[in-house]
Design a protein around this motif. Structure first.
Motif, short mmCIF file in Angstrom:
data_model
loop_
_atom_site.label_atom_id
_atom_site.label_comp_id
_atom_site.label_asym_id
_atom_site.label_seq_id
_atom_site.Cartn_x
_atom_site.Cartn_y
_atom_site.Cartn_z
N GLU A 1 0.73 -1.31 -0.18
CA GLU A 1 0.04 -0.05 0.10
C GLU A 1 0.80 1.09 0.09
N THR A 2 1.94 1.13 0.80
CA THR A 2 2.85 2.47 0.79
C THR A 2 4.14 2.09 0.22
N THR A 3 4.88 3.27 -0.07
CA THR A 3 6.23 2.89 -0.68
C THR A 3 7.08 2.58 0.48
N ALA A 4 7.14 2.85 1.60
CA ALA A 4 7.75 2.49 2.73
C ALA A 4 7.85 0.97 2.81
N GLU A 5 6.43 0.59 2.88
CA GLU A 5 6.28 -1.09 3.04
C GLU A 5 6.86 -1.56 2.01
N GLN A 6 6.81 -0.93 0.65
CA GLN A 6 7.36 -1.57 -0.49
C GLN A 6 8.96 -1.48 -0.62
N CYS A 7 9.44 -0.67 0.14
CA CYS A 7 11.04 -0.75 0.38
C CYS A 7 11.05 -1.92 1.08
N GLU A 8 10.68 -2.17 2.32
CA GLU A 8 10.85 -3.02 3.31
C GLU A 8 10.53 -4.47 2.35
N ASN A 9 9.67 -4.69 1.56
CA ASN A 9 9.26 -5.86 0.87
C ASN A 9 10.53 -6.12 -0.08
#
Length: 500
Positions: free
Chosen positions: A68-76
């Motif tokens: 949902e968020t780019t920060a979460e995308q980075c962690e993934n």
């Protein structure tokens, strides 16, 4: 200090400087370029534009939406790539890769934040080196797994080295006064989606082999003079007729070193190939290394990311710049070159210790054969080294294996090729160190001393570091010391900018 401007091109020697802390200054124009690209990337996301890895899953999961968020995308992006195995890479290799990645991001085509670029620069200004496992990258979609370890260490996760000690990354950052880097937007993928480790390792291999080529010339000259050979095999007319410029240059270098040589007059009309054909072999090796140096210079200055952003044209370009095929071919070529130079050094060592071919020097160069064994152990280790090198000479670039749900259906294995080339370059140094120890001992137990002034000078430098073997003693450290000394001498002699 290393300054990065819009006109900066990395040089091979810049990567070698990363063994130590180097202050890096990023000029204002580059900073502006990075920020413009970052704004364009974020604006593209706000406008609902599809951008690989930012709005989508990764690899074959590109048809699915991301987090949902780019920060979460980075962690993934990072978490699923922390799957490497094997021993940690040398810190010098990891830091070279960090510089290549930094320079790529400074081109302002990856959408990375200025904070990420500054985090890399600040880390390189210290001795911070992420702990990165050797195995994991295919060099096909960039060096995803190893660079994920770099990114996580910059965040303060995983482990890192400082002061030669392996600490948690958080402890290492704190000890060095560095702040953890926060990732958002496309930062994570920008850090991992490039062939920076492949390029860094390949470039270091080139630099090592460039020194070893000069070291090989120094060793041939000293061998010729200590044995009392004629220099007829480096006749300039002969080598010009061969038609290969690098062979002629190798002969010219040998003639420079052998000026003033007085042959013993007791050698045969023609020397063994390990002497007589040395200019041809070294010249061919120099030609290969020169080509690979050009490829690796291109690679360390490349933008090996996907996608790339062109704000001035409102374009997001998806493609395959992360496919490390040039470095794969070059790594394999460097490996083959290192092995043949190793074959030459090992045969020269064998010639030097054999009383039937060395002009009457004692077997194993022992002052009292039987009571002493001198370089016998050194030769055994040299044989093991060259056997190991030959076994590793199988090309990596032909080993393509489909993976990643056949998203990556052709694989260059550039990372393995580059790391293998660097390994073999390191072993070649030890073979040259072994030969240098033996040459020093030959001058000690024989009646002949070098007659060419430069060869006399070379032997004097080696003798100052390596004591004679007048009683058997451990020689492992002597070989390493001689290898390091050859590196220094290679940077002192034969460096007039004309190659080799």
């Amino acid at each position: 200090m290393l300054q990065i401007s819009t006109s900066t091109k990395l040089r091979l020697r810049d990567l070698e400087r990363m063994r130590e802390p180097v202050r890096i200054r990023i000029d204002g124009t580059v900073r502006h370029r990075i920020e413009v690209c970052r704004d364009f990337m974020l604006g593209s996301l706000d406008r609902g534009r599809s951008v690989y890895g930012a709005t989508t899953g990764f690899g074959p999961l590109v048809s699915f939406r991301g987090r949902e968020t780019t920060a979460e995308q980075c962690e993934n992006a990072l978490n699923h790539l922390i799957a490497g195995q094997g021993v940690d890479l040398e810190s010098s290799v990891v830091r070279a890769a960090m510089l290549v990645r930094l320079h790529s991001l400074c081109q302002g085509r990856s959408g990375a934040s200025l904070a990420v670029v500054e985090g890399l620069a600040h880390a390189l200004g210290t001795d911070f080196a992420p702990a990165v496992p050797r195995l994991g990258s295919l060099g096909a979609s960039g060096d995803l797994i190893p660079l994920a370890y770099v990114a996580r260490a910059l965040q303060g996760h995983g482990h890192a080295y400082t002061g030669g000690e392996r600490l948690t990354a958080g402890e290492a950052l704190a000890e060095l006064g560095l702040k953890p880097v926060e990732l958002d937007g496309r930062d994570a993928l920008a850090l991992v989606n490039g062939t920076s480790l492949t390029a860094g390792a390949g470039a270091l291999a080139v630099s090592s082999l460039q020194r070893s080529l000069r070291g090989a010339v120094l060793l041939v000259a000293l061998l010729v003079d200590i044995l009392g050979c004629s220099s007829a095999f480096v006749d300039a007319r002969l080598l010009a007729a061969f038609g290969h410029p690098h062979a002629a240059l190798a002969g010219e270098r040998l003639n420079q070193l052998l000026k003033g040589l007085v042959p013993s007059g007791t050698r045969g009309l023609q020397e063994p190939y390990s002497i007589r054909c040395a200019p041809q072999l070294i010249g061919a090796a120099a030609s290969f290394v020169e080509h690979c140096a050009g490829v690796m210079c291109d690679d360390i200055n490349a933008i090996s990311d996907n996608p790339l952003f062109f704000p001035e044209q409102d374009v997001v370009a998806h493609g395959g710049n992360f496919f490390g095929q040039p470095a794969a071919f070059s790594g394999d070529a460097l490996a083959v070159t290192a092995v043949q130079l190793g074959n030459l050094a090992e045969r020269q060592l064998d010639l030097l210790i054999d009383p039937h071919r060395n002009g009457g020097l004692p077997p194993m160069l022992a002052p009292e054969p039987g009571r002493q064994h001198a370089v016998q152990g050194v030769q055994l280790a040299a044989t093991a080294l060259i056997a190991s090198m030959r076994r590793a000479a199988i090309p990596a670039s032909t080993q393509s294996l489909p993976t990643n749900l056949h998203n990556q259906d052709v694989i260059p294995f550039g990372t393995q090729a580059a790391l293998n080339a660097l390994d073999l370059a390191t072993k070649l140094r030890l073979l040259h160190g072994s030969l240098a120890v033996a040459l020093r001992q030959a001058a000690c137990v024989g009646t002949r001393q070098p007659t060419a002034p430069l060869c006399t000078e070379l032997l004097s430098k080696i003798s100052a570091e390596i004591p004679p073997i007048d009683g058997d003693r451990p020689l492992d450290a002597d070989v390493r010391r001689a290898a390091a000394l050859l590196d220094d001498m290679a940077d002192t002699y034969l460096t007039d900018g004309q190659g080799l």
